[in-house]
Design a protein around this motif. Structure first.
Motif, PDB file in Angstrom:
ATOM      1  N   GLU A   1      48.815  28.745  36.293  1.00  0.00           N
ATOM      2  CA  GLU A   1      49.156  28.738  37.867  1.00  0.00           C
ATOM      3  C   GLU A   1      48.020  28.350  38.710  1.00  0.00           C
ATOM      4  N   HIS A   2      48.063  28.201  39.917  1.00  0.00           N
ATOM      5  CA  HIS A   2      46.947  28.174  40.953  1.00  0.00           C
ATOM      6  C   HIS A   2      46.508  29.713  41.059  1.00  0.00           C
ATOM      7  N   TRP A   3      45.205  29.893  41.345  1.00  0.00           N
ATOM      8  CA  TRP A   3      44.750  31.036  41.602  1.00  0.00           C
ATOM      9  C   TRP A   3      45.270  31.800  42.669  1.00  0.00           C
ATOM     10  N   HIS A   4      45.358  33.061  42.671  1.00  0.00           N
ATOM     11  CA  HIS A   4      45.795  33.981  43.897  1.00  0.00           C
ATOM     12  C   HIS A   4      45.120  35.104  43.766  1.00  0.00           C
ATOM     13  N   GLU A   5      44.832  35.721  44.932  1.00  0.00           N
ATOM     14  CA  GLU A   5      44.082  37.360  44.693  1.00  0.00           C
ATOM     15  C   GLU A   5      44.782  38.226  43.979  1.00  0.00           C
ATOM     16  N   ASP A   6      46.233  37.961  44.124  1.00  0.00           N
ATOM     17  CA  ASP A   6      46.936  39.240  43.647  1.00  0.00           C
ATOM     18  C   ASP A   6      47.348  38.930  41.760  1.00  0.00           C
TER      19      ASP A   6
END
Length: 133
Positions: free
Chosen positions: A125-130
């Motif tokens: 997936e695309h990186w996300h802070e959570d």
């Protein structure tokens, strides 16, 4: 010493990670550090529990983790062309960048595993802070 220590514990347990600085990286720029001997106790804990520790940040208090394990954080001044290879069982971290000249560190991670092994879903997936990375 501050930073963020990680455990890469999703997907295959037989992953080799390569950390590569993209240019010289003195310690004050926040390079990679390893917790001495952590691969021994991480593997032993998983065997004793009978399951794998979830992927998560372990702590930002690196000295306390080293004290709790009677271990040292091992780090170096890295140079362009260096490559650090480790398994998912060794506890590692990047330290805070305190470069007096305000330079940033550029690095990359490359992971290898057998095609037949399960893939860590977080890398799909695309990186996300959570996302726990």
């Amino acid at each position: 010493m501050r930073g963020s220590s990680r455990a890469l514990r999703e997907g295959s347990e037989r992953v080799l990670s390569m950390w590569i600085p993209l240019g010289d990286c003195p310690a004050e720029q926040g390079g990679l550090t390893y917790l001495e001997g952590s691969h021994h106790w991480a593997l032993a804990e998983e065997r004793a529990r009978g399951d794998r520790r979830p992927a998560a940040s372990i702590t930002a208090d690196l000295p306390a983790l080293a004290d709790a394990r009677d271990a040292r954080w091992l780090m170096a001044d890295y140079r362009a062309g260096d490559v650090m290879v480790h398994s998912s069982y060794i506890v590692h971290a990047s330290t805070d960048n305190v470069d007096p000249q305000g330079r940033i560190r550029l690095s990359t991670d490359i992971r290898y595993q057998r095609a037949s092994e399960p893939i860590d879903w977080r890398w799909q997936e695309h990186w996300h802070e959570d996302d726990g990375l």
